[in-house]
Structures are given as C-alpha cells and as structure tokens.
Write a protein that holds these residues in place. Structure first.
Motif, PDB file in Angstrom:
ATOM      1  N   THR A  87      -1.990  -6.835  -7.167  1.00 49.19           N
ATOM      2  CA  THR A  87      -2.062  -7.202  -5.754  1.00 49.19           C
ATOM      3  C   THR A  87      -1.569  -6.119  -4.889  1.00 49.19           C
ATOM      4  O   THR A  87      -0.453  -5.894  -5.052  1.00 49.19           O
ATOM      5  CB  THR A  87      -1.964  -8.593  -5.643  1.00 49.19           C
ATOM      6  N   VAL A  88      -2.473  -5.411  -4.288  1.00 48.84           N
ATOM      7  CA  VAL A  88      -1.741  -4.357  -3.207  1.00 48.84           C
ATOM      8  C   VAL A  88      -2.059  -4.798  -1.566  1.00 48.84           C
ATOM      9  O   VAL A  88      -3.030  -5.010  -1.236  1.00 48.84           O
ATOM     10  CB  VAL A  88      -2.589  -3.221  -3.181  1.00 48.84           C
ATOM     11  N   ALA A 138       0.813  -1.149   0.028  1.00 47.38           N
ATOM     12  CA  ALA A 138       0.092  -0.036   0.126  1.00 47.38           C
ATOM     13  C   ALA A 138       0.815   1.308   0.125  1.00 47.38           C
ATOM     14  O   ALA A 138       1.865   1.151   0.858  1.00 47.38           O
ATOM     15  CB  ALA A 138      -0.978  -0.124   1.118  1.00 47.38           C
ATOM     16  N   GLY A 139       0.258   2.350  -0.662  1.00 45.72           N
ATOM     17  CA  GLY A 139       1.178   3.517  -0.938  1.00 45.72           C
ATOM     18  C   GLY A 139       2.364   3.395  -2.321  1.00 45.72           C
ATOM     19  O   GLY A 139       2.795   4.221  -2.483  1.00 45.72           O
ATOM     20  N   GLY A 140       2.424   2.302  -2.866  1.00 45.99           N
ATOM     21  CA  GLY A 140       3.457   2.015  -3.765  1.00 45.99           C
ATOM     22  C   GLY A 140       2.686   2.484  -5.079  1.00 45.99           C
ATOM     23  O   GLY A 140       1.743   2.756  -5.138  1.00 45.99           O
ATOM     24  N   SER A 141       3.619   2.280  -6.026  1.00 42.64           N
ATOM     25  CA  SER A 141       3.391   2.506  -7.429  1.00 42.64           C
ATOM     26  C   SER A 141       3.573   1.347  -8.371  1.00 42.64           C
ATOM     27  O   SER A 141       4.393   0.621  -8.218  1.00 42.64           O
ATOM     28  CB  SER A 141       4.110   3.690  -7.707  1.00 42.64           C
ATOM     29  N   THR A 198      -2.841   7.763 -14.019  1.00 38.48           N
ATOM     30  CA  THR A 198      -2.441   8.639 -14.996  1.00 38.48           C
ATOM     31  C   THR A 198      -2.604   7.718 -16.136  1.00 38.48           C
ATOM     32  O   THR A 198      -1.833   6.966 -16.246  1.00 38.48           O
ATOM     33  CB  THR A 198      -1.171   9.305 -15.022  1.00 38.48           C
ATOM     34  N   ILE A 199      -3.412   7.955 -17.104  1.00 37.11           N
ATOM     35  CA  ILE A 199      -3.595   7.198 -18.707  1.00 37.11           C
ATOM     36  C   ILE A 199      -2.693   8.064 -19.714  1.00 37.11           C
ATOM     37  O   ILE A 199      -2.861   9.278 -19.795  1.00 37.11           O
ATOM     38  CB  ILE A 199      -4.922   6.758 -19.173  1.00 37.11           C
ATOM     39  N   MET A 233       0.002   4.020 -11.914  1.00 37.49           N
ATOM     40  CA  MET A 233      -0.839   3.868 -10.626  1.00 37.49           C
ATOM     41  C   MET A 233       0.128   4.314  -9.408  1.00 37.49           C
ATOM     42  O   MET A 233       0.996   3.453  -9.055  1.00 37.49           O
ATOM     43  CB  MET A 233      -1.416   2.518 -10.462  1.00 37.49           C
ATOM     44  N   ASN A 234      -0.405   5.189  -8.624  1.00 42.50           N
ATOM     45  CA  ASN A 234       0.481   5.990  -7.536  1.00 42.50           C
ATOM     46  C   ASN A 234      -0.543   5.827  -6.383  1.00 42.50           C
ATOM     47  O   ASN A 234      -1.837   5.688  -6.367  1.00 42.50           O
ATOM     48  CB  ASN A 234       0.960   7.144  -7.731  1.00 42.50           C
TER      49      ASN A 234
END
Length: 122
Positions: A119-120, A14-17, A68-69, A82-83
């Motif tokens: 998977t987060v 969680a919190g990652g990108s 962001t796409i 994905m951030n």
C-alpha cells in the motif's frame, strides 16, 4: 511442485521503497523462471517482471527503472526491489514460478505464492 511464499509488503509513503521476497522450496529452484505480478482491487492481474533460469531479466514499461528483480545467492529466493513507489503501485503482489518462461510471462505459471499487500500512500 514448488512452494512459494512472498513477504516484505507493507505501507509506505509515495517515493519510498520496499523489497519483496519470494522464498521457494520443493524443487531445484535455479531451474525455474520467476515472475512478479500484482493485482489491484477491481483490476486484472498484471505482469511486472521476470527473471529467467539464466538470470535474464525483463520489465514492463510501467516499472522499468523503478523495480529490480533479482535472485539470492542461494538461488532459492527471488526479490523485487521497488523504488520511487507511487499510489498506483498499491496492489497485492504475487510471485510465480515455472520451467517455461513463456507461461510465467503470460500468467499461466503452475506455481504461485499467496501474495503480499503493498500500500502506497500519497
């Protein structure tokens, strides 16, 4: 027809990108409107974002400001950066393509990739 292949999924805290990629082949890709969707276990497929053939972008509220796409320089790849990922972002992520923007946004695109798992962990 356009063939789409997603990649870039994986396990992240969680919190990652993560950056997902959707590589297209088969047609002049720059003419296509592209979208990203996800489907979590037991849930319906959810529209997340699109980028139009003219590079206009749109996001649903749940990912706005975090995802962001974008298109690659050669226009045959679309990315989803994905951030600030959350455990509730866990899902299989799909890209879709269609000449009609409306059909992309409503999930009725004619072309879909096979999906990539994100998977987060908390």
């Amino acid at each position: 027809q356009v063939q789409l292949v997603e990649s870039g999924g994986g396990l992240v805290q969680a919190g990652g990108s993560l950056r997902l990629s959707c590589a297209a082949s088969g047609r002049t890709f720059s003419n296509y409107n592209m979208g990203w969707f996800r489907q979590a276990p037991g849930k319906e497929r959810e529209f997340l974002a699109y980028i139009s053939s003219s590079d206009y972008t749109y996001y649903v509220d749940s990912v706005k400001g975090r995802f962001t796409i974008s298109r690659g320089n050669t226009k045959n790849t679309v990315y989803l950066q994905m951030n600030s990922l959350k455990p509730e972002d866990t899902a299989v992520y799909y890209c879709a393509a269609d000449l009609s923007l409306r059909t992309v946004q409503t999930g009725r695109a004619n072309n879909w990739g096979q999906g990539t798992q994100v998977t987060v962990s908390s």
